[in-house]
Motif scaffolding. Sequence first.
Motif, short mmCIF file in Angstrom:
data_model
loop_
_atom_site.label_atom_id
_atom_site.label_comp_id
_atom_site.label_asym_id
_atom_site.label_seq_id
_atom_site.Cartn_x
_atom_site.Cartn_y
_atom_site.Cartn_z
N TYR A 170 0.83 -1.20 0.00
CA TYR A 170 0.00 0.00 0.00
C TYR A 170 0.87 1.25 0.00
N CYS A 171 1.98 1.20 0.72
CA CYS A 171 2.94 2.31 0.70
C CYS A 171 3.52 2.47 -0.70
N GLU A 172 3.90 1.35 -1.30
CA GLU A 172 4.48 1.38 -2.64
C GLU A 172 3.50 1.96 -3.65
N ALA A 173 2.25 1.52 -3.59
CA ALA A 173 1.23 2.03 -4.52
C ALA A 173 1.00 3.53 -4.31
N ALA A 174 1.02 3.96 -3.05
CA ALA A 174 0.80 5.38 -2.75
C ALA A 174 1.94 6.24 -3.29
N VAL A 175 3.17 5.76 -3.15
CA VAL A 175 4.31 6.52 -3.65
C VAL A 175 4.29 6.60 -5.17
N ARG A 176 3.88 5.52 -5.83
CA ARG A 176 3.73 5.56 -7.28
C ARG A 176 2.70 6.61 -7.68
N GLN A 177 1.60 6.65 -6.96
CA GLN A 177 0.55 7.63 -7.25
C GLN A 177 1.08 9.05 -7.05
N ILE A 178 1.80 9.25 -5.96
CA ILE A 178 2.36 10.57 -5.65
C ILE A 178 3.33 11.02 -6.73
N ARG A 179 4.24 10.11 -7.11
CA ARG A 179 5.25 10.48 -8.09
C ARG A 179 4.62 10.78 -9.45
N THR A 180 3.56 10.10 -9.78
CA THR A 180 2.86 10.37 -11.04
C THR A 180 2.31 11.80 -11.04
N LYS A 181 1.90 12.28 -9.87
CA LYS A 181 1.33 13.62 -9.77
C LYS A 181 2.41 14.71 -9.78
N ILE A 182 3.54 14.47 -9.09
CA ILE A 182 4.52 15.54 -8.91
C ILE A 182 5.63 15.54 -9.95
N ASN A 183 5.84 14.43 -10.66
CA ASN A 183 6.94 14.38 -11.62
C ASN A 183 6.87 15.46 -12.69
N PRO A 184 5.67 15.77 -13.25
CA PRO A 184 5.64 16.83 -14.25
C PRO A 184 6.19 18.16 -13.73
N ALA A 185 5.95 18.46 -12.45
CA ALA A 185 6.50 19.69 -11.87
C ALA A 185 8.00 19.56 -11.67
N LEU A 186 8.45 18.40 -11.20
CA LEU A 186 9.88 18.19 -10.99
C LEU A 186 10.65 18.24 -12.32
N ASP A 187 10.02 17.80 -13.39
CA ASP A 187 10.67 17.81 -14.70
C ASP A 187 10.89 19.22 -15.22
N LEU A 188 10.22 20.21 -14.64
CA LEU A 188 10.41 21.61 -15.03
C LEU A 188 11.52 22.30 -14.24
N MET A 189 12.06 21.58 -13.25
CA MET A 189 13.10 22.17 -12.41
C MET A 189 14.41 22.26 -13.17
N PRO A 190 15.29 23.21 -12.78
CA PRO A 190 16.58 23.36 -13.47
C PRO A 190 17.48 22.15 -13.23
N TYR A 191 18.45 22.00 -14.10
CA TYR A 191 19.38 20.88 -13.99
C TYR A 191 20.80 21.39 -14.23
N ASP A 192 21.62 21.29 -13.20
CA ASP A 192 23.03 21.67 -13.34
C ASP A 192 23.83 20.93 -12.26
N ASP A 193 25.12 21.19 -12.21
CA ASP A 193 25.99 20.47 -11.26
C ASP A 193 25.60 20.75 -9.81
N ARG A 194 25.15 21.98 -9.53
CA ARG A 194 24.77 22.31 -8.16
C ARG A 194 23.53 21.52 -7.74
N ILE A 195 22.56 21.44 -8.63
CA ILE A 195 21.34 20.68 -8.35
C ILE A 195 21.69 19.22 -8.11
N ARG A 196 22.54 18.69 -8.96
CA ARG A 196 22.94 17.28 -8.82
C ARG A 196 23.66 17.05 -7.50
N SER A 197 24.50 18.00 -7.11
CA SER A 197 25.27 17.85 -5.86
C SER A 197 24.35 17.89 -4.65
N VAL A 198 23.40 18.82 -4.65
CA VAL A 198 22.45 18.92 -3.53
C VAL A 198 21.62 17.65 -3.43
N ASN A 199 21.11 17.19 -4.57
CA ASN A 199 20.29 15.98 -4.60
C ASN A 199 21.09 14.76 -4.14
#
Length: 249
Positions: A170-199
């Motif tokens: 149930y946790c796994e299914a919920a996280v899949r549902q959550i990621r489906t909702k938020i990924n489009p917003a995350l895909d709009l985030m910038p991408y550079d070495d600083r972002i990669r380092s923080v992540n």
Amino acid sequence: MSSTFSFRFEKVSTKKVSEFIREQLEEAIILKELMSEEQLPSERELAEIFNASRITVREALSTLEDKGLIEKRVGAKGGTFVLPLTANSHKRTREEIKRDWEQMLKVFEFRTIIEPEAAFLAAERITAGELELLEAYMEQSIEPHCTREWFRALDVKFHLTIAKASGNPYCEAAVRQIRTKINPALDLMPYDDRIRSVNHGIHMEILEALKAHDSIKSRETMKRHIEFSADAIYARLVSESDDKEGNEN
């Protein structure tokens, strides 16, 4: 005679079969289980997989194409291919995300409940194989030639692996549902070495807590990571947009 119930029933909805097919394919694309430039099975093969008619499959694919998620190509190497989400994220504009921000906040609220608890359970139940997977994802994400699309895919894989390691479907299914909702917003985030380092840094903290089987630290670190992510999305897509509008007026 009519009866009055103290609870509410959900009304019946007639969802078309093509919508069920579209939803499953779209989820797989958004979660990057189907990667950029990957060729989908033929309409005939998809019809067999979904036990549906080719017309129904074609309708589902047409909707995905309209959304900019897939592309049909002709020629000797033709077929239906997945398009890179991070390159086509303008299809889901900032304005659309801003308009739905109240709903997005509810998703993040749900996420702060689910994912930290999934990490708590994972610290107790995670296997050696799952820890190796997480370490492999970490190593790949920090490589100099890691593309934006693959970096985003590794991020999803990292979180879904922890959800699976919770041992609670149930946790796994919920996280899949959550990621489906938020990924489009995350895909709009910038991408550079600083972002990669923080992540990489926060993911490493989570990984170390899981390796130590420290449930409390796993939960707390995951919660901090999620809260930071929500703030970053707001600053990038909502607050920044408000500032631009204010300057224009």
